[in-house]
Design a protein around this motif. Structure first.
Motif, PDB file in Angstrom:
ATOM      1  N   PHE A 490      14.411  88.756  35.048  1.00  0.00           N
ATOM      2  CA  PHE A 490      15.035  89.063  36.339  1.00  0.00           C
ATOM      3  C   PHE A 490      16.489  88.586  36.390  1.00  0.00           C
ATOM      4  N   LEU A 491      17.349  89.443  36.934  1.00  0.00           N
ATOM      5  CA  LEU A 491      18.794  89.210  37.036  1.00  0.00           C
ATOM      6  C   LEU A 491      19.434  89.021  35.665  1.00  0.00           C
ATOM      7  N   GLN A 492      18.941  89.795  34.702  1.00  0.00           N
ATOM      8  CA  GLN A 492      19.500  89.740  33.355  1.00  0.00           C
ATOM      9  C   GLN A 492      19.914  91.120  32.862  1.00  0.00           C
ATOM     10  N   GLY A 493      20.153  92.038  33.811  1.00  0.00           N
ATOM     11  CA  GLY A 493      20.777  93.296  33.453  1.00  0.00           C
ATOM     12  C   GLY A 493      19.895  94.523  33.409  1.00  0.00           C
ATOM     13  N   ASN A 494      18.579  94.379  33.502  1.00  0.00           N
ATOM     14  CA  ASN A 494      17.718  95.556  33.533  1.00  0.00           C
ATOM     15  C   ASN A 494      17.579  96.018  34.973  1.00  0.00           C
ATOM     16  N   SER A 495      18.064  97.198  35.287  1.00  0.00           N
ATOM     17  CA  SER A 495      18.129  97.660  36.674  1.00  0.00           C
ATOM     18  C   SER A 495      16.743  97.830  37.284  1.00  0.00           C
ATOM     19  N   CYS A 496      15.759  98.234  36.492  1.00  0.00           N
ATOM     20  CA  CYS A 496      14.402  98.416  37.012  1.00  0.00           C
ATOM     21  C   CYS A 496      13.830  97.079  37.491  1.00  0.00           C
ATOM     22  N   VAL A 497      13.945  96.053  36.654  1.00  0.00           N
ATOM     23  CA  VAL A 497      13.452  94.728  37.025  1.00  0.00           C
ATOM     24  C   VAL A 497      14.253  94.173  38.191  1.00  0.00           C
ATOM     25  N   ASP A 498      15.575  94.261  38.095  1.00  0.00           N
ATOM     26  CA  ASP A 498      16.436  93.672  39.120  1.00  0.00           C
ATOM     27  C   ASP A 498      16.249  94.346  40.477  1.00  0.00           C
ATOM     28  N   ASN A 499      16.130  95.666  40.487  1.00  0.00           N
ATOM     29  CA  ASN A 499      15.964  96.371  41.763  1.00  0.00           C
ATOM     30  C   ASN A 499      14.631  96.036  42.422  1.00  0.00           C
ATOM     31  N   ALA A 500      13.569  95.994  41.615  1.00  0.00           N
ATOM     32  CA  ALA A 500      12.243  95.684  42.173  1.00  0.00           C
ATOM     33  C   ALA A 500      12.201  94.261  42.714  1.00  0.00           C
ATOM     34  N   GLY A 501      12.726  93.315  41.933  1.00  0.00           N
ATOM     35  CA  GLY A 501      12.722  91.925  42.371  1.00  0.00           C
ATOM     36  C   GLY A 501      13.604  91.691  43.575  1.00  0.00           C
ATOM     37  N   SER A 502      14.757  92.348  43.612  1.00  0.00           N
ATOM     38  CA  SER A 502      15.677  92.170  44.735  1.00  0.00           C
ATOM     39  C   SER A 502      15.125  92.774  46.018  1.00  0.00           C
ATOM     40  N   ALA A 503      14.513  93.950  45.918  1.00  0.00           N
ATOM     41  CA  ALA A 503      13.918  94.567  47.104  1.00  0.00           C
ATOM     42  C   ALA A 503      12.808  93.687  47.673  1.00  0.00           C
ATOM     43  N   TYR A 504      12.064  93.054  46.792  1.00  0.00           N
ATOM     44  CA  TYR A 504      11.011  92.148  47.244  1.00  0.00           C
ATOM     45  C   TYR A 504      11.608  90.941  47.964  1.00  0.00           C
ATOM     46  N   LEU A 505      12.620  90.320  47.373  1.00  0.00           N
ATOM     47  CA  LEU A 505      13.194  89.123  47.968  1.00  0.00           C
ATOM     48  C   LEU A 505      13.905  89.418  49.284  1.00  0.00           C
ATOM     49  N   VAL A 506      14.586  90.556  49.357  1.00  0.00           N
ATOM     50  CA  VAL A 506      15.358  90.886  50.564  1.00  0.00           C
ATOM     51  C   VAL A 506      14.448  91.411  51.669  1.00  0.00           C
ATOM     52  N   ASP A 507      13.640  92.429  51.339  1.00  0.00           N
ATOM     53  CA  ASP A 507      12.858  93.137  52.367  1.00  0.00           C
ATOM     54  C   ASP A 507      11.374  92.783  52.354  1.00  0.00           C
ATOM     55  N   LEU A 508      10.963  91.933  51.413  1.00  0.00           N
ATOM     56  CA  LEU A 508       9.545  91.577  51.236  1.00  0.00           C
ATOM     57  C   LEU A 508       8.701  92.798  50.874  1.00  0.00           C
ATOM     58  N   THR A 509       9.348  93.759  50.199  1.00  0.00           N
ATOM     59  CA  THR A 509       8.649  94.949  49.726  1.00  0.00           C
ATOM     60  C   THR A 509       8.024  94.655  48.370  1.00  0.00           C
ATOM     61  N   VAL A 510       6.703  94.551  48.337  1.00  0.00           N
ATOM     62  CA  VAL A 510       6.006  94.234  47.090  1.00  0.00           C
ATOM     63  C   VAL A 510       5.970  95.482  46.213  1.00  0.00           C
ATOM     64  N   PRO A 511       6.373  95.380  44.938  1.00  0.00           N
ATOM     65  CA  PRO A 511       6.348  96.549  44.054  1.00  0.00           C
ATOM     66  C   PRO A 511       4.941  97.120  43.927  1.00  0.00           C
ATOM     67  N   PRO A 512       4.834  98.409  43.605  1.00  0.00           N
ATOM     68  CA  PRO A 512       3.508  99.011  43.453  1.00  0.00           C
ATOM     69  C   PRO A 512       2.722  98.375  42.316  1.00  0.00           C
ATOM     70  N   GLN A 513       1.418  98.335  42.472  1.00  0.00           N
ATOM     71  CA  GLN A 513       0.544  97.756  41.454  1.00  0.00           C
ATOM     72  C   GLN A 513       0.733  98.478  40.126  1.00  0.00           C
ATOM     73  N   GLY A 514       0.849  97.712  39.055  1.00  0.00           N
ATOM     74  CA  GLY A 514       0.980  98.296  37.725  1.00  0.00           C
ATOM     75  C   GLY A 514       2.391  98.690  37.350  1.00  0.00           C
ATOM     76  N   ILE A 515       3.400  98.269  38.118  1.00  0.00           N
ATOM     77  CA  ILE A 515       4.776  98.664  37.817  1.00  0.00           C
ATOM     78  C   ILE A 515       5.185  98.142  36.451  1.00  0.00           C
ATOM     79  N   ARG A 516       5.874  98.988  35.685  1.00  0.00           N
ATOM     80  CA  ARG A 516       6.358  98.619  34.351  1.00  0.00           C
ATOM     81  C   ARG A 516       7.821  99.018  34.233  1.00  0.00           C
ATOM     82  N   CYS A 517       8.604  98.200  33.587  1.00  0.00           N
ATOM     83  CA  CYS A 517      10.009  98.467  33.335  1.00  0.00           C
ATOM     84  C   CYS A 517      10.272  98.353  31.836  1.00  0.00           C
ATOM     85  N   ALA A 518      11.276  99.082  31.380  1.00  0.00           N
ATOM     86  CA  ALA A 518      11.622  99.039  29.950  1.00  0.00           C
ATOM     87  C   ALA A 518      13.130  99.066  29.791  1.00  0.00           C
TER      88      ALA A 518
END
Length: 518
Positions: A490-518
């Protein structure tokens, strides 16, 4: 509430003086009885440069937005009227203060690593994003660590150099085991002798007490509930905080998880498997190159590696400066350091190629980076703190047969780290630690905890993927899988990870079950 401030000025040398300001935002939220003066204290924020303990810190802390302060906590929570300790804090302010949600408290793990520079780097990575706009990033050095006071100190710089050069732990003879165990006991004795407050500080450095400090910090920062980002061992802090104060949690991202139930032996073996997986990934990358230091034959890669590093057991390689020599343990430490992130593989390949040419400098630099030794020969206290925290967080292992079996299993799990010598049953420093442990691995009871997010990387060498799966299940949280070979994401340059984690921290939006980033 801002209660006092000092304007910026210029020193007699002409250098700008960072303005300081005193704030009182607490007490906020739940305050345990008897701790009111800690939960409601003021913080004076000012120049961070005096908090630097390494050359890297000195450069990082010059960031114009960084401000540092000290938080006072009781040394012993059972005796809040007794001795106190102070924790070093660093804050990078939210860039949109009008829409500020609160503070994002960060710990980089270790255990024993400083969190101050991590706050600067994370805030810089998040700059311009909603996360950076809406949160102050607050890093802290846990009690006894880094710039916190008192600070643990066990070995001198010269003693640390000597320890790295000797490779004593490879001698499995009765005499060798006795020597190693005497050194391990002496290490703990030196920690008591050379640390201000001695055994009292050592007894309080465990996760049990640090999470209580984190709750004081939450209140003093003015947050009713904690928003937290923990990496590696920082996930144990997060897990223990969640168990101790479940109703005080707003959101948590736990990245690079420790399995909450895994004992030290199983953790060692699992980590060996993780580093072997990363080594295999490195060799596959290397084999595709004409300049691979380990040759071109997949069947010979491991033997070629052994042929490079095992001779160092008998003949450490002269570095040609200050009388230093590259030992076998330093060489393997260098490889481990490079396996933490793919961007270091190029350096590792060059270092191994240079080793063939009797040039050990690159590998020594990698090992020095791991141990946080600067160019002048000074070490940070990270390794001292690592041992102290590990020894108080886990039940001590004093059974020689169990240690011997663990070492054998470790060599089987990580063949590249097999030195080719008999496994040693020598006990480590924790077996002789001068204070008892205050916790041990267990399944946490987190009733009332809101949804949290665990990030786990498939090829994480230090905290293997399955540990993240297990932690998410134990906490009833969501799991984000990152497909890569590196430690944390997290916060190391992968937009998929960073966007999901940031949306959770800001809006408390939990990512969908089984989410995968590459």
């Amino acid at each position: 509430m801002l209660v006092a401030s000092l304007a910026a000025c210029t020193s007699s040398t002409g250098a700008p003086v960072v303005p300081s300001s005193t704030e009182k935002r607490g007490p906020t939220g739940t305050v345990p009885a008897g701790l009111e003066r800690f939960y409601g204290q003021s913080l004076t924020w000012g120049d961070c440069v005096p908090f630097a303990r390494t050359d890297d810190d000195g450069n990082t802390f010059k960031n114009p937005d960084a401000r540092c302060a000290r938080l006072t906590v009781p040394m012993d929570y059972a005796n809040p009227g007794g001795a106190t300790a102070t924790l070093a804090l660093l804050r990078m302010p939210a860039t949109d203060q009008g829409r500020r949600i609160g503070s994002l408290v960060i710990n980089p793990g270790g255990p024993g690593a400083s969190g101050l520079g991590t706050a600067v780097r994370s805030a810089t990575q998040a700059k311009g994003s909603e996360l950076g706009k809406r949160f102050d990033f607050v890093g802290f050095d846990p009690r006894g660590v880094g710039a916190s006071e008192p600070t643990i100190r066990c070995l001198t710089d010269q003693e640390r150099d000597a320890e790295r050069a000797e490779d004593d732990e490879l001698d499995a003879s009765p005499q060798g085991v006795a020597k190693v165990e005497a050194e391990q006991k002496d290490f703990g004795d030196k920690c008591v002798q050379r640390t201000a407050e001695g055994a009292a500080l050592l007894a309080s450095m465990g996760t049990r007490d640090v999470v209580k400090d984190m709750d004081v910090l939450r209140s003093v920062l003015g947050d009713e509930k904690l928003t937290y980002l923990g990496y590696s061992y920082g996930t144990r802090l997060g897990t223990t905080y969640a168990e101790t104060f479940p109703k005080n949690v707003r959101a948590m991202v736990l990245d690079g998880a420790l399995d909450p139930e895994q004992d030290v032996v199983e953790e060692l073996v699992a980590q060996g498997e993780g580093f072997q997986q990363a080594f295999d990934a490195f060799t596959q990358w290397c084999l595709r190159r004409q300049d691979c230091a380990l040759g071109q034959d997949p069947a010979q890669v491991l033997q070629n590696y052994w042929n490079l590093v095992r001779p160092l057991i008998e003949r450490p390689m002269d570095l040609g400066e200050g009388g230093r020599r590259l030992s076998y343990s330093d060489a393997t430490t260098a490889v481990i350091q490079a396996l933490y992130a793919e961007e270091l593989w190029e350096t590792l390949n060059k270092g191994l190629a240079d080793l063939q040419r009797q040039r050990p400098r690159i590998l020594m630099l990698l090992a020095d980076s791991y141990f946080q030794r600067d160019k002048s020969g000074r070490y940070s206290t990270t390794q001292d703190a690592f041992t102290a925290i590990r020894c108080i967080d886990d039940a001590r292992v004093t059974d020689h047969a169990l240690v011997l079996e663990a070492q054998k299993r470790y060599k089987q799990a990580a063949p590249f780290l097999d030195d080719g010598l008999p496994a040693s049953p020598a006990l480590d420093a924790c077996a002789f630690w001068p204070v008892p442990n205050t916790s041990e691995p267990h399944l946490p009871n987190v009733q009332g905890l809101p949804p949290i997010l665990v990030v786990s990387t498939t090829g994480d060498p230090a905290t293997p993927y399955q540990a993240g799966v297990n932690l998410a299940k134990a906490l009833g949280g969501a799991l984000l899988t990152y497909e890569a070979t590196q430690h944390t994401a997290f916060l190391q340059g992968n937009s998929c990870v960073d966007n999901a984690g940031s949306a959770y921290l800001v809006d408390l939006t939990v990512p969908p079950q089984g989410i995968r980033c590459a």
